[in-house]
Design a protein around this motif. Structure first.
Motif, PDB file in Angstrom:
ATOM      1  N   GLY A  86      65.162  33.772  16.996  1.00  0.00           N
ATOM      2  CA  GLY A  86      64.239  34.773  16.470  1.00  0.00           C
ATOM      3  C   GLY A  86      64.448  35.109  15.007  1.00  0.00           C
ATOM      4  O   GLY A  86      64.144  36.226  14.578  1.00  0.00           O
ATOM      5  N   CYS A  87      64.925  34.161  14.192  1.00  0.00           N
ATOM      6  CA  CYS A  87      65.275  34.473  12.799  1.00  0.00           C
ATOM      7  C   CYS A  87      64.063  34.479  11.870  1.00  0.00           C
ATOM      8  O   CYS A  87      64.176  34.866  10.709  1.00  0.00           O
ATOM      9  CB  CYS A  87      66.321  33.493  12.285  1.00  0.00           C
ATOM     10  N   ARG A  88      62.911  33.998  12.342  1.00  0.00           N
ATOM     11  CA  ARG A  88      61.656  33.982  11.582  1.00  0.00           C
ATOM     12  C   ARG A  88      61.683  33.072  10.356  1.00  0.00           C
ATOM     13  O   ARG A  88      60.837  33.223   9.464  1.00  0.00           O
ATOM     14  CB  ARG A  88      61.240  35.396  11.132  1.00  0.00           C
ATOM     15  N   ARG A  89      62.635  32.137  10.274  1.00  0.00           N
ATOM     16  CA  ARG A  89      62.584  31.190   9.151  1.00  0.00           C
ATOM     17  C   ARG A  89      61.286  30.380   9.201  1.00  0.00           C
ATOM     18  O   ARG A  89      60.695  30.057   8.182  1.00  0.00           O
ATOM     19  CB  ARG A  89      63.778  30.233   9.184  1.00  0.00           C
ATOM     20  N   TYR A  92      58.077  32.072   7.606  1.00  0.00           N
ATOM     21  CA  TYR A  92      57.945  32.080   6.147  1.00  0.00           C
ATOM     22  C   TYR A  92      57.817  30.668   5.577  1.00  0.00           C
ATOM     23  O   TYR A  92      57.142  30.473   4.558  1.00  0.00           O
ATOM     24  CB  TYR A  92      59.092  32.874   5.526  1.00  0.00           C
ATOM     25  N   GLN A 107      49.984  35.703   8.698  1.00  0.00           N
ATOM     26  CA  GLN A 107      50.997  34.744   9.163  1.00  0.00           C
ATOM     27  C   GLN A 107      50.527  34.033  10.416  1.00  0.00           C
ATOM     28  O   GLN A 107      50.067  34.671  11.352  1.00  0.00           O
ATOM     29  CB  GLN A 107      52.323  35.482   9.442  1.00  0.00           C
ATOM     30  N   ALA A 127      56.723  42.096  18.515  1.00  0.00           N
ATOM     31  CA  ALA A 127      56.690  41.189  17.366  1.00  0.00           C
ATOM     32  C   ALA A 127      57.326  41.829  16.138  1.00  0.00           C
ATOM     33  O   ALA A 127      57.535  41.159  15.134  1.00  0.00           O
ATOM     34  CB  ALA A 127      55.242  40.815  17.056  1.00  0.00           C
ATOM     35  N   TYR A 128      57.629  43.128  16.212  1.00  0.00           N
ATOM     36  CA  TYR A 128      58.071  43.863  15.015  1.00  0.00           C
ATOM     37  C   TYR A 128      59.557  44.175  15.044  1.00  0.00           C
ATOM     38  O   TYR A 128      60.018  45.045  14.305  1.00  0.00           O
ATOM     39  CB  TYR A 128      57.250  45.151  14.872  1.00  0.00           C
ATOM     40  N   TYR A 129      60.307  43.460  15.895  1.00  0.00           N
ATOM     41  CA  TYR A 129      61.757  43.702  15.977  1.00  0.00           C
ATOM     42  C   TYR A 129      62.387  43.495  14.610  1.00  0.00           C
ATOM     43  O   TYR A 129      61.956  42.631  13.844  1.00  0.00           O
ATOM     44  CB  TYR A 129      62.394  42.769  17.012  1.00  0.00           C
ATOM     45  N   ASN A 130      63.387  44.299  14.299  1.00  0.00           N
ATOM     46  CA  ASN A 130      63.986  44.195  12.967  1.00  0.00           C
ATOM     47  C   ASN A 130      65.443  44.636  12.967  1.00  0.00           C
ATOM     48  O   ASN A 130      65.822  45.559  12.248  1.00  0.00           O
ATOM     49  CB  ASN A 130      63.169  45.030  11.977  1.00  0.00           C
ATOM     50  N   PRO A 131      66.307  43.979  13.754  1.00  0.00           N
ATOM     51  CA  PRO A 131      67.718  44.360  13.782  1.00  0.00           C
ATOM     52  C   PRO A 131      68.448  43.743  12.583  1.00  0.00           C
ATOM     53  O   PRO A 131      67.870  42.938  11.846  1.00  0.00           O
ATOM     54  CB  PRO A 131      68.209  43.735  15.083  1.00  0.00           C
ATOM     55  N   ALA A 132      69.709  44.118  12.381  1.00  0.00           N
ATOM     56  CA  ALA A 132      70.481  43.538  11.275  1.00  0.00           C
ATOM     57  C   ALA A 132      70.739  42.061  11.534  1.00  0.00           C
ATOM     58  O   ALA A 132      70.736  41.256  10.607  1.00  0.00           O
ATOM     59  CB  ALA A 132      71.801  44.287  11.113  1.00  0.00           C
ATOM     60  N   GLN A 133      70.982  41.742  12.791  1.00  0.00           N
ATOM     61  CA  GLN A 133      71.267  40.350  13.123  1.00  0.00           C
ATOM     62  C   GLN A 133      70.558  39.941  14.400  1.00  0.00           C
ATOM     63  O   GLN A 133      70.351  40.752  15.301  1.00  0.00           O
ATOM     64  CB  GLN A 133      72.771  40.154  13.312  1.00  0.00           C
ATOM     65  N   VAL A 134      70.180  38.665  14.443  1.00  0.00           N
ATOM     66  CA  VAL A 134      69.619  38.091  15.671  1.00  0.00           C
ATOM     67  C   VAL A 134      70.511  36.926  16.094  1.00  0.00           C
ATOM     68  O   VAL A 134      71.174  36.341  15.248  1.00  0.00           O
ATOM     69  CB  VAL A 134      68.174  37.596  15.442  1.00  0.00           C
ATOM     70  N   PRO A 135      70.538  36.563  17.358  1.00  0.00           N
ATOM     71  CA  PRO A 135      69.825  37.157  18.481  1.00  0.00           C
ATOM     72  C   PRO A 135      70.435  38.474  18.938  1.00  0.00           C
ATOM     73  O   PRO A 135      71.639  38.678  18.798  1.00  0.00           O
ATOM     74  CB  PRO A 135      69.979  36.094  19.578  1.00  0.00           C
TER      75      PRO A 135
END
Lengths: 291, 146
Positions: A86-89, A92, A107, A127-135
């Protein structure tokens, strides 16, 4: 018949009808025509014109390809749900490769975060998850873009015939023919199509100058766009941008008709699923578990 | 069959190992290292393994398989594949790990060690790229709060 003037075709009437028909024929033959019906020579001319227009607009050497489908190729995609973090690379990389609007943001890939306990559950996906780190613990990620369905609902509802399936399986949109009615968006069960509510904007420096006429060329306002399997890359033999950027190697792409391809190996050996199978859309985009 | 891979991801200045190890006496006793390589966090079945299970004691520039056969760092995937056989099979097929290049032609492979630290192989968490804007945020940015 007594030779008197009956209600038949007069000379004048025949002449005016014939002229109208000829004029109509000339106008349809020479006027704007849909891309997929254009003769190759005219497509080449149109592409040259696009090259010039985009090169002037973005101040760089833009080439717009019109590469047709390769013979003997049926594209398919597979994504490993057991690997995606889930890093969203991919999101982008896709935006940059495919000249998606930066403002307003648009997008093609949406990464959904889901609870492992619940399994694939669109109703509670985030779809709007935004933690400091994934997973994040207890969650898994399902990136969703166009599924390139073999039984695509979107192409059936288009009243303009502006979207269709190419011979290699890519579902494409003719941006010059789209009337912006957004029926296709309503028909798509995956939310994969996006609408340009205003003129998309891309900083000149960030424009990818290697374009395809049915792919990443910048879109006008008022048309629908979506993933094209990076048509400008894949029809030249390359992998889609998202495949090459994925840091965990979860994304796989290839030719279904090549029995030595990664995609065939996955379908033959792994647990494979498609999203919303019950809708009978027959996606070419598979999800799998490698472990 | 050997697979073409980019050079192994050595820490800077560490290779060739014989640069230091050449004249050193070989101590085969399992122990905690205190003088060198203390930066290595070993979490890879640490209970059962240690350095010389993979690194060759007689020539440190090489690795060795369980059979004792010496292999180069370029072929380290064979070493990993001794335990992780199904991963090696998937990797050879192009299904495990990242591929770049051409779907119908030459592909570039990576070694296991390019993504997994062999001493601590679990894939490290990453910071995600920014979340998409909510539709309301996009409208507000253009027209102000309604």
């Amino acid at each position: 018949m007594d030779g008197s003037k009956g209600p038949g075709l007069s000379r004048r009437r025949f002449a005016s009808c014939a002229t109208a028909a000829a004029a109509g024929w000339i106008m349809t033959a020479c006027g704007p025509r849909q891309l997929r019906e254009m003769p190759r020579a005219r497509i080449r001319k149109a592409l040259k014109q696009l090259d010039r227009e985009y090169s002037t607009r973005y101040g760089k050497n833009v080439t717009v390809s019109g590469a047709p489908a390769l013979p003997g190729v049926q594209f398919a995609y597979a994504l490993d749900l057991s690997r995606c973090i889930g890093c969203r690379r991919c999101v982008y990389a896709c935006v940059e490769e495919n000249n998606q609007s930066r403002d307003p943001q648009l997008q093609w890939i949406r990464v959904l975060s889901m609870e492992k306990e619940k399994g694939i559950d669109f109703a509670h996906a985030d779809a709007y998850y935004n933690p400091a780190q994934v997973p994040e613990p207890g969650r898994f990620y399902v990136p969703v873009a166009c599924q390139h369905c073999r039984n695509a609902p979107c192409t059936k509802v288009c009243p303009a015939g502006a979207t269709w399936t190419e011979p290699d399986g890519i579902v494409v949109i003719d941006y010059d023919w789209c009337i912006g009615c957004r029926y296709c968006m309503a028909a798509c069960p995956y939310g994969a199509r996006h609408f340009n509510w205003t003129e998309p904007s891309i900083p000149k420096n960030d424009v990818n100058p290697r374009m395809h006429v049915l792919g990443n060329r910048p879109r006008p306002a008022g048309v629908v766009e979506k993933c094209t399997f990076c048509i400008q890359r894949t029809r030249a033999g390359r992998y889609p941008a998202c495949v090459e950027v994925c840091p965990v190697g979860a994304r796989k792409f290839g030719n279904l008709l090549d029995k030595d391809s990664e995609i065939r190996y996955i379908i033959d050996n792994k647990r494979v699923l498609v999203l919303k199978e019950e809708l009978n859309t027959l996606p070419r985009f598979f999800y799998f578990y490698a472990t | 069959m050997a697979v073409e891979v980019p050079p192994p991801p050595f820490s800077e200045g560490i290779f060739p190992c014989t640069g230091c190890h050449a004249g050193m006496p070989v101590n085969r006793n399992r122990r905690v290292l205190t003088e060198m390589h203390t930066d290595i966090v070993f979490k890879h079945d640490a209970e059962h393994r240690w350095c010389l299970d993979c690194h060759d004691a007689t020539d440190r520039d090489w690795l060795h398989l369980a059979s004792g056969e010496r292999i180069s760092f370029q072929e380290s995937y064979k070493l990993c594949g001794q335990c992780h056989g199904e991963k090696l099979r998937d990797w050879r097929a192009g299904v495990h790990g990242r591929r770049t290049g051409y779907w119908n032609g030459a592909k570039q492979y990576l070694l296991c060690a390019h993504c997994h630290n062999p001493h601590n192989p679990r894939f490290r968490p990453l910071a995600p790229k920014p979340a998409p804007l909510r539709p309301t945020a996009i409208t507000e940015a253009r027209h102000g709060r309604q």
